[in-house]
Structure formats: structure tokens, C-alpha cells
Design a protein around this motif. Structure first.
Motif, mmCIF file in Angstrom:
data_model
loop_
_atom_site.group_PDB
_atom_site.id
_atom_site.type_symbol
_atom_site.label_atom_id
_atom_site.label_comp_id
_atom_site.label_asym_id
_atom_site.label_seq_id
_atom_site.Cartn_x
_atom_site.Cartn_y
_atom_site.Cartn_z
ATOM 1 N N ALA A 60 3.433 1.302 6.716
ATOM 2 C CA ALA A 60 3.029 2.711 6.676
ATOM 3 C C ALA A 60 2.152 2.983 5.458
ATOM 4 N N CYS A 61 2.514 2.393 4.327
ATOM 5 C CA CYS A 61 1.714 2.557 3.109
ATOM 6 C C CYS A 61 0.330 1.941 3.289
ATOM 7 N N LEU A 62 0.279 0.768 3.934
ATOM 8 C CA LEU A 62 -1.006 0.118 4.165
ATOM 9 C C LEU A 62 -1.898 0.971 5.067
ATOM 10 N N CYS A 63 -1.349 1.441 6.200
ATOM 11 C CA CYS A 63 -2.147 2.243 7.130
ATOM 12 C C CYS A 63 -2.650 3.513 6.459
ATOM 13 N N PHE A 64 -1.813 4.121 5.637
ATOM 14 C CA PHE A 64 -2.232 5.328 4.926
ATOM 15 C C PHE A 64 -3.351 5.007 3.934
ATOM 16 N N LYS A 65 -3.207 3.888 3.205
ATOM 17 C CA LYS A 65 -4.220 3.502 2.222
ATOM 18 C C LYS A 65 -5.561 3.223 2.890
ATOM 19 N N ALA A 168 -1.591 -8.037 4.342
ATOM 20 C CA ALA A 168 -1.488 -8.382 2.921
ATOM 21 C C ALA A 168 -2.855 -8.386 2.250
ATOM 22 N N PHE A 169 -3.870 -8.924 2.947
ATOM 23 C CA PHE A 169 -5.215 -8.938 2.369
ATOM 24 C C PHE A 169 -5.776 -7.524 2.240
ATOM 25 N N MET A 170 -5.534 -6.678 3.252
ATOM 26 C CA MET A 170 -6.003 -5.289 3.171
ATOM 27 C C MET A 170 -5.298 -4.545 2.045
ATOM 28 N N TYR A 171 -3.985 -4.750 1.947
ATOM 29 C CA TYR A 171 -3.195 -4.113 0.890
ATOM 30 C C TYR A 171 -3.754 -4.503 -0.472
ATOM 31 N N PHE A 172 -4.013 -5.796 -0.628
ATOM 32 C CA PHE A 172 -4.557 -6.293 -1.886
ATOM 33 C C PHE A 172 -5.959 -5.754 -2.135
ATOM 34 N N GLY A 173 -6.781 -5.718 -1.080
ATOM 35 C CA GLY A 173 -8.169 -5.309 -1.237
ATOM 36 C C GLY A 173 -8.320 -3.860 -1.648
ATOM 37 N N VAL A 174 -7.603 -2.969 -0.961
ATOM 38 C CA VAL A 174 -7.715 -1.545 -1.273
ATOM 39 C C VAL A 174 -7.196 -1.269 -2.684
ATOM 40 N N ASP A 175 -6.090 -1.908 -3.056
ATOM 41 C CA ASP A 175 -5.565 -1.734 -4.416
ATOM 42 C C ASP A 175 -6.536 -2.263 -5.462
ATOM 43 N N GLN A 248 -3.068 8.227 -1.924
ATOM 44 C CA GLN A 248 -2.517 6.924 -1.559
ATOM 45 C C GLN A 248 -1.647 6.365 -2.683
ATOM 46 N N LEU A 249 -1.989 6.637 -3.939
ATOM 47 C CA LEU A 249 -1.158 6.171 -5.044
ATOM 48 C C LEU A 249 0.185 6.893 -5.072
ATOM 49 N N PHE A 250 0.161 8.202 -4.802
ATOM 50 C CA PHE A 250 1.414 8.947 -4.761
ATOM 51 C C PHE A 250 2.297 8.471 -3.604
ATOM 52 N N PHE A 251 1.695 8.212 -2.464
ATOM 53 C CA PHE A 251 2.442 7.691 -1.314
ATOM 54 C C PHE A 251 3.053 6.339 -1.648
ATOM 55 N N GLN A 252 2.300 5.519 -2.373
ATOM 56 C CA GLN A 252 2.801 4.199 -2.740
ATOM 57 C C GLN A 252 3.946 4.296 -3.738
ATOM 58 N N ARG A 337 -7.699 14.446 -26.786
ATOM 59 C CA ARG A 337 -6.940 14.563 -25.543
ATOM 60 C C ARG A 337 -7.154 13.286 -24.744
ATOM 61 N N PRO A 338 -6.159 12.414 -24.659
ATOM 62 C CA PRO A 338 -6.354 11.143 -23.946
ATOM 63 C C PRO A 338 -6.492 11.350 -22.440
ATOM 64 N N LEU A 339 -7.191 10.424 -21.816
ATOM 65 C CA LEU A 339 -7.351 10.468 -20.365
ATOM 66 C C LEU A 339 -6.069 9.998 -19.689
ATOM 67 N N GLU A 340 -5.765 10.606 -18.570
ATOM 68 C CA GLU A 340 -4.615 10.197 -17.758
ATOM 69 C C GLU A 340 -5.052 10.035 -16.317
ATOM 70 N N PHE A 341 -4.591 8.971 -15.716
ATOM 71 C CA PHE A 341 -4.866 8.730 -14.295
ATOM 72 C C PHE A 341 -3.585 9.037 -13.532
ATOM 73 N N ARG A 342 -3.624 10.068 -12.685
ATOM 74 C CA ARG A 342 -2.414 10.570 -12.037
ATOM 75 C C ARG A 342 -2.393 10.232 -10.561
ATOM 76 N N ALA A 343 -1.206 10.004 -10.078
ATOM 77 C CA ALA A 343 -0.965 9.844 -8.644
ATOM 78 C C ALA A 343 -0.480 11.175 -8.097
ATOM 79 N N GLY A 344 -1.134 11.648 -7.050
ATOM 80 C CA GLY A 344 -0.762 12.943 -6.511
ATOM 81 C C GLY A 344 -1.087 14.092 -7.429
ATOM 82 N N ARG A 345 -2.017 13.888 -8.345
ATOM 83 C CA ARG A 345 -2.434 14.894 -9.337
ATOM 84 C C ARG A 345 -1.303 15.341 -10.251
#
Length: 388
Positions: A60-65, A168-175, A248-252, A337-345
Motif C-alpha cells: 500500500a505504501c509503495l502504490c501510494f508513493k 522493491a526496486f520501485m520502493y527503492f527508486g522513489v525513496d 508519501q513520507l507521512f504515509f510511510q 532559523r534552521p531548515l526542517e524537512f517535514r513529513a505531512g507538513r
């Protein structure tokens, strides 16, 4: 990703190539559909659910990504354009070495993740050949064919094996696309630090190369403004990157809690001498390492960006003119103010987030394991009572 049909398609994409892309994506969604059908059929059986849920969450995580990656293809092209813009072009060999160093770090981590994920898929495929007395498919899921007859068994086995390998390759590639872009932002921040530290004292610069003082002061001011412009470009790049892949990061991250919990629960009931036990342990380590790489990349971005205002103060600002000092003051206020990378904002990717997810997974695992043990005790007492 080009072979699997999920990479950036050309603008003049042919109909044949488009059909091939849709076919490769449909295979993953059919794989997920078969798992959902099976999960609905065994709902209520904790053992069967725990045995199948980890694969369901992963698929499900892969298809969403992959879906998000295809839908946000326009933003992805814009990110590539920004990476190739003039403001990010390395100006000397030192800048190129910084880019190569950061690229090597993320490549090694992702390469380890890819090798371990393919090893896990191979063990999943070998499990029915060693652990099961009867012919069974590698994964417990609904299939339109039955394993009792040939060539249905061979076709079903091949479908599951090829699809999970491609997954597995798609999961790796998108990440790898998302995380490599985060590390690219880290490399640009390191280049900014290198430029700022190049603003040394006037005496030192005149000793290396006889130059007028006014030319040195003008050059230092130009470097500072260039660093400010590059820093603004990094902020814009990271913001676009977060807007593109935050869902996709928040879903993961959310799914990782269930994945780790259900996989650990399954490990407890599997014979430690079986291939399935080894594959489950390796699968758990793969999911944890993949989660760590995501959190580590975000943590690196935050740490490096938090060091910029200190680096600004380390340059020889006291020898510069008033415009330089004024620009330096505003730059320090912004870079503090340091940068932050957020999942799901909302959820910042950091080492603390990684530890929090592991703690939550263990808490849910302890509750489910206690409930499962209590049910086993009740079943045992009921069987003894019925026997008497």
C-alpha cells in the motif's frame, strides 16, 4: 525506474511507452488488490492478519508513493530544473568534492537498502520450498489460480516473485529520488559555508595575491550576497521538495509503526530454524534501516543549516565596510532559523522522530503480544475444561 516505467516520461511519449507504463503500474495495484481480498477473508484471525499485514502495508505504501510520484511529475521536473540552475553550479573543485562526498554518502546507504531488500524478496520466494510440505505460493494472498495444479502454480509463483522484486526496486527508486534531493540541499549548504569561510582577512589575501584593498572589500561583499542568494534558493528548493513528497513520507512514517509492530509480533510465533524466520528478521531490519535513512537525511539538513549563522560570524566581518556588516546582520537573523524537512507538513524528519517511531511500535507490539498471550491462555483453559 526507466525500465519499470515510473521515471520521468519524455514530453513526446509514444502510445506504446505509455501503455507499458500503465501496465507496470497496474501490476503493483493488482498485487495490492489481491492482498486486500485475502485480508478481508481472514479478518478476525490475529495470526493470519499478522502474517499478511506487513506485506499489505508495504505494498500500500509503495502504490501510494508511485502514484504521488506520477501525479507530481510536474513538480519533479521543476525540482530537476532548479538543481541544474546557475545558482547551484559548482564554481571550483572544492565545491565539486563537496557534492561528490554527499552523493557518495547517500549512495552507500541506499545501495545497502537495495541489496538487503532484494535479499529479503529472495528469501520470501524460497520460503515455500523449504518450510512448507505442500506446494504454496511465496505470499499468502488471494490468487485467481490455485497452487495444486500446473502450470497454474508456476504462473502464480512467477507473478508473485517478479511483482515483489519490481516492488522493491520501485520502493527503492522513489525513496532515492526524494532523499538524494534532500542531501543535495545539504551539499549546497556546505558549499555556502565554504564560500563564507573564504572571506579571510585582508592581510592574508594581499599576502597570497597583491590586490588593492577596495577590490578585496568589493569581492567579499559580492561573495556574501552570492551566499545569501544561494541560501534563498536552497530554502525555495527544500520547500518545493517538501510540498511534492510530504504526503508519501507521512504515509510511510505512519505505516512504519504498524509494519514494525506486526513484523515483530510475527517473529515471536515463527520457528527460529525456518527460512521464514530469517526472512522476517531481515525484513524488519530493512524497514528500520529505510526509516532511519529518511530521518537521517532530514536531520542532516537541519544540523547543517543550523551551523550557517555561526559560520557567518567566523568570517572577517570586522574588517569589512558598513554595507557588508548590514547585510551580514540580516543574513544571520534569517540563517539562525534552521531548515526542517517535514513529513505531512507537521512531522520533522530527525533522529528524534526515528526513536519516537520505534518507541510507539514497541508500545503497540507489547499490547498486542499481551492480548495474544491472554487469548492463548484462555483457549488452553477452555480446552482443558471441555476435556474434563
Amino acid at each position: 525506474m526507466s525500465i519499470l516505467g515510473v521515471w520521468n516520461p519524455p514530453k513526446d511519449e509514444s502510445i506504446l511507452r505509455k501503455l507499458y507504463r500503465y501496465f507496470m503500474l497496474s501490476l503493483q495495484h493488482f498485487f495490492l488488490l489481491f492482498q486486500v481480498i485475502y485480508m478481508v477473508g481472514v479478518m478476525g484471525d490475529l495470526e493470519e492478519v499478522s502474517q499478511s499485514s506487513f506485506l499489505l502495508f508495504t505494498q500500500a505504501c509503495l502504490c501510494f508513493k508511485v502514484t504521488v510520484f506520477q501525479v507530481r511529475m510536474g513538480s519533479f521536473r521543476e525540482l530537476l530544473a532548479q538543481m541544474n540552475s546557475d545558482v547551484f553550479v559548482p564554481q571550483n573543485k572544492g565545491h565539486e568534492e563537496i557534492l561528490k562526498l554527499q552523493a557518495t554518502r547517500i549512495k552507500r546507504l541506499l545501495l545497502g537498502f537495495m541489496i538487503s531488500s532484494q535479499t529479503t524478496c529472495s528469501l520470501f520466494a524460497l520460503r515455500p520450498l523449504f518450510d512448507d510440505a505442500n506446494r504454496n505460493f511465496p505470499f499468502k494472498m488471494w490468487m485467481p489460480v490455485k497452487p495444486e495444479h500446473s502450470p497454474q502454480y508456476e504462473l502464480g509463483f512467477l507473478f508473485q516473485l517478479l511483482t515483489i522484486s519490481m516492488s522493491a526496486f520501485m520502493y527503492f527508486g522513489v525513496d532515492s529520488v526524494c532523499l538524494s534531493m534532500v542531501i543535495f540541499g545539504c551539499a549546497q549548504l556546505e558549499i555556502i559555508k565554504e564560500k563564507l569561510l573564504s572571506i579571510t582577512s585582508i592581510a592574508e589575501k594581499r599576502a597570497n595575491k597583491p590586490t588593492e584593498v577596495n577590490s578585496i572589500l568589493e569581492e567579499n561583499y559580492r561573495v556574501l550576497i552570492e551566499c545569501v542568494v544561494q541560501h534563498q534558493a536552497v530554502i525555495k528548493f527544500v520547500k518545493l521538495l517538501e510540498n511534492t513528497y510530504h504526503a508519501q513520507l507521512f504515509f510511510q512514517l505512519s505505516g512504519s509503526i504498524g509494519l514494525i509492530c506486526m513484523t515483530a509480533l510475527r517473529i515471536l510465533v515463527v520457528d527460529w530454524k525456518s527460512v521464514q524466520f530469517v526472512s522476517m528478521v531481515l525484513y524488519l531490519s530493512v524497514m528500520c534501516s529505510q526509516l532511519f535513512v529518511c530521518c537521517w537525511s532530514g536531520h542532516e539538513l537541519t544540523v547543517i543549516s543550523s551551523e550557517l549563522h555561526t559560520t557567518l560570524y567566523q568570517c572577517c566581518w570586522y574588517e569589512q565596510r558598513a554595507p557588508f556588516k548590514r547585510a551580514l546582520l540580516f543574513a544571520m537573523m534569517r540563517m539562525s532559523r534552521p531548515l526542517e524537512f517535514r513529513a505531512g507538513r507537521y512531522v520533522p524528519l530527525s533522529r528524534q522522530t526515528f526513536v519516537t517511531i520505534l518507541r510507539m511500535s514497541y508500545s503497540y507490539f507489547a499490547v498486542l503480544n499481551q492480548a495474544n498471550s491472554r487469548n492463548e491462555v484462555l483457549d488452553h483453559q477452555t480446552s482443558i475444561t471441555n476435556h474434563h
